[in-house]
Every structure is written in C-alpha cells, then in structure tokens.
Design an enzyme around this catalytic site. Structure first.
Site, mmCIF file in Angstrom:
data_model
loop_
_atom_site.group_PDB
_atom_site.id
_atom_site.type_symbol
_atom_site.label_atom_id
_atom_site.label_comp_id
_atom_site.label_asym_id
_atom_site.label_seq_id
_atom_site.Cartn_x
_atom_site.Cartn_y
_atom_site.Cartn_z
ATOM 1 C CG HIS B 60 44.052 23.443 36.449
ATOM 2 N ND1 HIS B 60 42.770 23.904 36.328
ATOM 3 C CD2 HIS B 60 44.830 24.556 36.473
ATOM 4 C CE1 HIS B 60 42.761 25.229 36.269
ATOM 5 N NE2 HIS B 60 44.009 25.650 36.370
ATOM 6 C CG ASP B 152 42.981 28.262 34.484
ATOM 7 O OD1 ASP B 152 41.882 28.131 35.036
ATOM 8 O OD2 ASP B 152 44.049 28.345 35.102
ATOM 9 C CG HIS B 179 38.919 30.714 35.157
ATOM 10 N ND1 HIS B 179 39.895 30.506 36.093
ATOM 11 C CD2 HIS B 179 38.334 31.886 35.512
ATOM 12 C CE1 HIS B 179 39.904 31.490 36.971
ATOM 13 N NE2 HIS B 179 38.969 32.353 36.645
ATOM 14 C CG ASP B 305 44.547 26.415 39.844
ATOM 15 O OD1 ASP B 305 45.367 26.744 38.948
ATOM 16 O OD2 ASP B 305 43.630 27.160 40.215
#
Lengths: 311, 424
Positions: B60, B152, B179, B305
């Site tokens: 991610h 996302d 998400h 992320d």
C-alpha cells in the site's frame, strides 16, 4: 511575582498563580477606564496588530480600546477568511504583517491551533483572541474577573456552563481557568453538543440544565449559533430554548444570589429569556467592562510588564 | 553472473527457514540455499551478522505518478523503497489521471521498469475515475499488470456498486481493497474523536465511520465469496470484525500500518500535521487491538500507506492539512520494534512484510525459494539511526518520526540479484 509571557495562547498552559497574577494586574488597570482622561503612556511606541480572520465586534473593539488606553498604536486588520481560497497561506499573511514590525499580534482565527502555528513562526508576541473551537483565553480571564468582583473569590464556587459545548472555545478556556482557580465547573447541553472526554478537562457533565444549575453560584449561558439548527445538532431553536434556555423559573434552582453571565452576543429568547438577560442577576455588561481591563493586563504583561518602566 | 550471499541468518517465513545459510544467485534467480556453498567464480556478499530476508513487499503506497510528481514520482518513490529494503510495492490508483485505464497502468509499469529501482505492481481503481459509478475494466487492467483494485482514499459509497465490484473482481481472481470509511459519519472530522480532539478543539472522526464500512464490505465478501482486503485497519472493532469473519470462513484479509500500531492521537498535540492521516491515529486501546491482531494472525500484512505530501500541504492549519505520511524508509525498523516489544516473533514480523502481502496480491515475490527471483534484503536489526527527513530518499519529508532514533535498517537491497541500495 513577575510574569511576562512571550505569548498568551491558552489558559491550559497557565498556572493558578499566573492566572491570579493576570487578574490582579487587570484589577489595577480597571481604574484607568473610569478616569476623565482614559490614557496612560505605558505602551507608547508599541505597535499592536489586531489580526482578525473571523468577524468580531466585541473582542476586537475591546482589544483595540485596551491598546489605545495604554497608548499603543493599534491597527485592525480584518483578513477575510477567504484568504485561503484566494491562495494566501496563514504563514504568508503573518509574515507580511510581521515585516511591518509589530510588537504584538492579537489573532482571531477559525482554525483551532492557528495561534500556536503563528507563535511558532513569528518573532513578535501572539495573543490568542479565539482560535477555532479551541481556546479564548481573554474571555475566560474576563469571566473570572467578573466572578471575583461579584463573589469575592473563585475558589469553592460552583459554576454551571450551558450550551453548545462542542463548538465553544469559551467553554474550554473557562473550564481550565475556573477549575485551576478552585471552582467546581458543571457543563450541560444536548447530547449533540457534548463532545466525548469532557470530564477529563476538569468538569462535571450534565444532560439537563436543571441539574447543572441547581445551587450554582454562577450560571454562564453560551450563545447558540442559529446555523446549527438543521445541521442535525438541534431540531429547532424553539425546542432548544424550551429545554436548554435559561428563564426566570429555571434560574430559581440556582442560589438566590447567583449571577448570570453570557459571553455575548445574546440570542434573546433562545438561550436567555429577556427577563433574565435584563434581570437583576445578570452581570453581562460587567463582563464587557472587565474585558478591557483584562486585555490591558495581557498586552502590558506580554509587552514586558514592569520591565517596561525600567527601560 | 553468480552472486553468493554468505553467512547471513536467512529468514524465509514462506519456507519456515530461520538459520545461517549461504544463498547462491545465478542470473538473478535463487539457485541454492545451503549451510556452506563454495564461492567459485561468484561475487561474494558478506552477510555475517546480518539478517537475510526476501525483499520486503509493501502492498500500500502512493507513488503520486502520474499527476502529483511534486510530491513523489516513480523514480524517487522506488528509490525510497529500495533504501527501506522494499523490493516490491503496490501503488494506489488515486493519481491524475486515475489508474483506471490500460494506458495509465502501462505508463506506470514501463516507467518503473526503465527508471525505477524496484518492482512496481499497480492497483487499478474499482470504479472509473474513482467516482463510484462505473466499474473499471478489471479484466484488461489485470492483463496489463494490475494486481488488485481499490478506490483508496475514498470508499465505494454505494453498497450495490461494492457488491458488483467484488463479484466482478472474483471473475478475474483479484482482490478488492476496501478503504473503509463512511463519509457521512466522518462529516468534517480531522482527527480521532475522543478526549484529545475535545481538548484541542478539533472535530473528531468516530471509530464507527471505519467499522460501519468494514462490516458492510465483510458481509458483501461473504455474500459474493470474493476476496476482500481491508486496507489500514485502525480500530479495535475493525480488527474484531475481521477476526470473526475469518472464523466464519469469509475470504477476507487485512493490513495495518506502522503508524497505527506505533502512535496514538496524543501525537496530534501541538497541532502536528505530520500526525494527521486517514484513518486517523487512534487511542491506545485501538493501538493495542491492532497489535493483538498482528500477533494472532488476524492482520495479514503490514503496509505503510506511504503518502508523500509537499511541505506547503502540511505547513498549514491542522484542519486544512493533507492526510498522510511517508513510510517506506521507516517500515523495517518500526516492524522490528514489534519484535523487540515481544508482540511478534522475528519470523512472523518478516512474513507480514514479505510473503503474506505477496500472497494477498498473488505476486511471485516475498520468498527465497529455489527458483524464485532473487529479491533479497540484508538487514542489520541492531543498527541505530536517526530519522533526518532531509536525508531520506523520498521527495517529501512528511514523517512523524523526524529526529527520532530508530533501530534496524536495510544494509543492502538486491533486486533480481542486482544491488539497488547499499548503506555505507
């Protein structure tokens, strides 16, 4: 005690001793405001910028009067809150003003933390005149001064604050200020206006006004912003007034000599019935009057206090 | 071309290996693992005292390319990955244009191949333009190299759209990455709802905003039988929802970020915009729950992320600052910290950043099996270093760990046997 903070950003950072010192200093300035010639040369040659990103009449005027009575040059800037939309950042706005070498910037801004942000980036002093829903220290100090004036002292009192707690910077500063000075603070409002974790700030939380004001020495009503109506926080101003407004009947629950306060501007018939707003227990205009003295004290202390006279 | 990685402690969780071994790489492929291999004509890399693991997989990241190259691009983002010991990333599609077409997918893959340091596996968007209205052409995108689908940054608001996305993705055997965020409950919140938000006067985001959609999507995975992967779980309830779903046999996996198991919303104090992310940093109770989820296997992967933002986007009032932090270069030490704190065994920690995310995405990486591509990371788990944002490889510097001392780092990163990073 000598207390000359660089900035006044919030009550949370101040100790009980410092708060008392500010109140005592304000007390000593009160007399100037009743003189025939209401001006002392204390801050002559100092430049104070009132930088207001949000509309304000009372607070801005109060700071302006305070500065002028101390002979400072005060300049008001109403920075439109649309400056962000126009593309100027808070940093840029502030730097432009600092380039003109003010000694103190008094800031009102819609974003919580905006004054901390500026204080970290500017060389001059910053006084928080209200940041978002975070703090409004000068309001809490003028409230404390008013309570002290009417009750002699703050320690041991019970103060009830009723209204939209979530969106109130006044309430946060007041909780810190009054609890540090030894009062018991009760908070009440509809469930939609009570944020989680309030009790950890140092107050008791109530779901109805009656329990909150019972036997209180002081009842502080907060302005209900009409735009909250329909924003899912309250069904109507009418219903709010019925359950959370203060009228003469509810006021009888408080102590007989309880005082009624409001940071203004009042919504008559909403949070305060006119009979209470105009009634014998209200001290609302004393609050406004004390506001000038408190702000004179803050400007004086931030500018250097006793050191000013030595220079 | 032969390379011999000598005398390292080899940890390959996929093959249950944790022992001192030599690894022989021939033409970019792992040819042999053995306690002692003669160097012969091979170039020798001395790994004595180091951990030797599969190249890390971060499922991610936001590489911001195309469209937001002022924050990061494929060159700098993959360089940051290599420096963090990461050899494979999956990049999210919220670029400009959105990765909802073969053209964008091909652009990403070819730029990564030509100018990037490591493997880049694109994630395509679930819906065209991430607008939640029309499904992306997942078949073609998968053929073009996409390994999963996600909107996302945004939830798929419409429940039926999410159902169809899962059904359709199931056809092509690719995961849908959720998400999970109910925007109507987020309202205009900017940090975790709770005492800290109340104190700072910042509008809170309640945990239910995450859990409501996590619950919905898990039920949809159950209904459709398709593989759902829940991105960045951050609440006790989300972890519990996934745990229960797995017990029922629902095909669900999930990931957690280092910041959600290392930091609480206390980090926001001082209006620190590098503590502003989505999902927001939560309370200690939630951090503990995420750690428990990592420990008991409920959480399948650690992913960063990685969300680069320009200084100007963070150097503003908290409420208007962008969400997210960079993470590629701090993934390894923060994951190893869980080993030091006895939350995870070393082998399990490595699995969470190698074979497990690789398995979720169906990519043939994350192991040191004979015959596998020789993506390898050499780790010094004890080296202490101070995070200096100016010295990181990422184009952006938005990290909450600036100035902090972390322990553990990649000493060498090999991609198909070729050195793409070496720490002096």
């Amino acid at each position: 005690m000598n207390f000359n903070p660089k900035h006044i950003l919030g009550i949370q950072e101040l100790s009980a001793e410092e708060l008392t010192f500010i109140l005592d200093t304000a007390e000593s300035f009160k007399e100037i405001n009743t003189r025939k010639i209401k001006k002392v040369p204390t801050l002559r040659g100092k430049t104070i910028v009132n930088l207001f990103f949000e509309a304000s009449t009372r607070t801005r005027t109060s700071f302006e009067v305070a500065g002028k009575r101390l002979s400072a040059d005060t300049i008001n800037i109403s920075a439109s809150s649309s400056s962000v939309v126009k593309g100027e950042t808070l940093q840029d706005t502030a730097q432009n003003i600092e380039a003109m070498h003010p000694d103190i910037i008094v800031v009102r801004h819609g974003a919580s933390g905006a004054c901390h942000y500026l204080a970290e980036r500017l060389n001059c002093s910053v006084i928080n005149a209200g940041d978002g829903t975070h703090e409004h220290p000068s309001q809490a100090l003028l409230d404390a001064l008013t309570i002290r004036q009417h009750k002699g002292q703050i320690a041991g009192l019970t103060v009830a604050i009723v209204g939209d707690i979530t969106h109130s910077r006044v309430v946060r500063s007041n909780i810190y200020c009054l609890s540090k000075l030894g009062a018991k603070v009760r908070i009440a409002g509809p469930g939609t206006m009570l944020p989680p974790g309030l009790d950890r700030l140092g107050c008791e939380v109530y779901r109805n006004i009656e329990d909150a004001i019972r036997d209180a020495d002081c009842v502080m009503m907060l302005r209900i912003q009409r735009e909250r109506q329909g924003a899912s926080l309250i069904p109507s101003v009418r219903e709010y007034a019925r359950y959370f407004g203060l009228n003469e009947k509810k006021l009888t629950l408080a102590k007989k000599d309880a005082i009624v306060m409001h940071p203004g501007p009042i919504n008559r018939g909403v949070e305060l019935a006119s009979s209470v707003a105009d009634g014998p227990q209200n001290v609302i205009l004393d609050q406004v009057e004390n506001g000038v003295a408190v702000r004179m004290a803050l400007l004086y202390l931030v500018a250097g206090g006793e050191k000013l006279q030595q220079d | 071309m032969k390379i011999l990685v000598k005398s390292g402690r080899v940890i390959d969780p996929a093959n249950y290996i944790d022992e001192k071994l030599d690894i022989l790489i021939v033409d970019g492929i792992i040819a042999e693992l053995s306690p002692h291999i003669d160097a012969g004509d091979a170039e020798v890399i001395n790994a004595a005292g180091l951990l030797v693991t599969p190249g890390l997989v971060d499922m991610h990241v936001h590489l911001r390319d195309p469209g937001f190259e002022y924050k990061e691009d494929i060159v700098t983002g993959t360089r940051a990955a290599a420096a963090g010991g990461v050899t494979s990333v999956a990049c999210m599609p919220n670029t400009d244009p959105v990765n909802d077409s073969l053209a964008v997918t091909k652009y990403i893959i070819s730029k990564a191949r030509e100018q990037g340091s490591i493997n880049v596996f694109p994630i395509g968007s679930i819906t065209k333009g991430m607008k939640g209205e029309i499904l992306s052409e997942m078949g073609e995108l998968k053929e073009g190299g996409c390994v999963g689908f996600s909107d996302d940054g945004l939830p798929v608001k419409n429940g039926e759209m999410m159902r169809r996305a899962l059904e359709y993705a199931g056809t092509f055997d690719v995961p849908i990455i959720s998400h999970a965020e109910e925007l109507s409950l987020v309202a205009d919140g900017v940090m975790n709802e709770g005492p800290v938000a109340t104190e700072l006067g910042l509008k809170g985001i309640p945990w239910v905003a995450e859990e409501a959609i996590t619950a919905r999507d898990i039920m949809l995975a159950e209904l459709t039988g398709s593989h759902l992967h829940v991105a960045h779980v951050s609440t006790r309830g989300s972890v519990e929802l996934v745990r229960l779903a797995k017990k029922r046999g629902v095909p669900v996996t999930c990931e957690a970020t280092p910041h959600h198991f290392m930091l609480t919303d206390e980090a926001v104090r001082g209006y620190n915009t590098n503590a502003k992310m989505n999902p927001p940093l939560r309370s200690q109770e939630n951090v503990d729950a995420v750690r428990a989820g990592l420990a008991d296997g409920t959480i399948d992967a650690i992913a960063t992320d990685h969300a680069p933002h320009h200084h100007d986007e963070k150097n503003v009032e908290f409420a208007i600052a962008m969400n997210g932090i960079i993470g590629l270069e701090t993934l390894l030490p923060l994951t190893l910290k869980l080993v030091g704190e006895k939350v995870l065994t070393l082998s399990r920690a490595i699995a969470l950043i190698t074979c497990q995310p690789a398995k979720i995405l169906g990519i043939d990486r994350g192991t040191l099996s004979v015959g596998a591509v020789a993506d390898i990371t050499l780790i010094n788990p004890n080296k202490e270093w101070t995070v200096d944002p100016a010295k990181l490889q990422s184009k952006s510097q938005n990290t909450p760990w600036a100035g902090q001392q972390l322990k553990g780092c990649a000493m060498k990163t090999l991609l198909a046997g070729k050195e793409v990073y070496s720490r002096s």
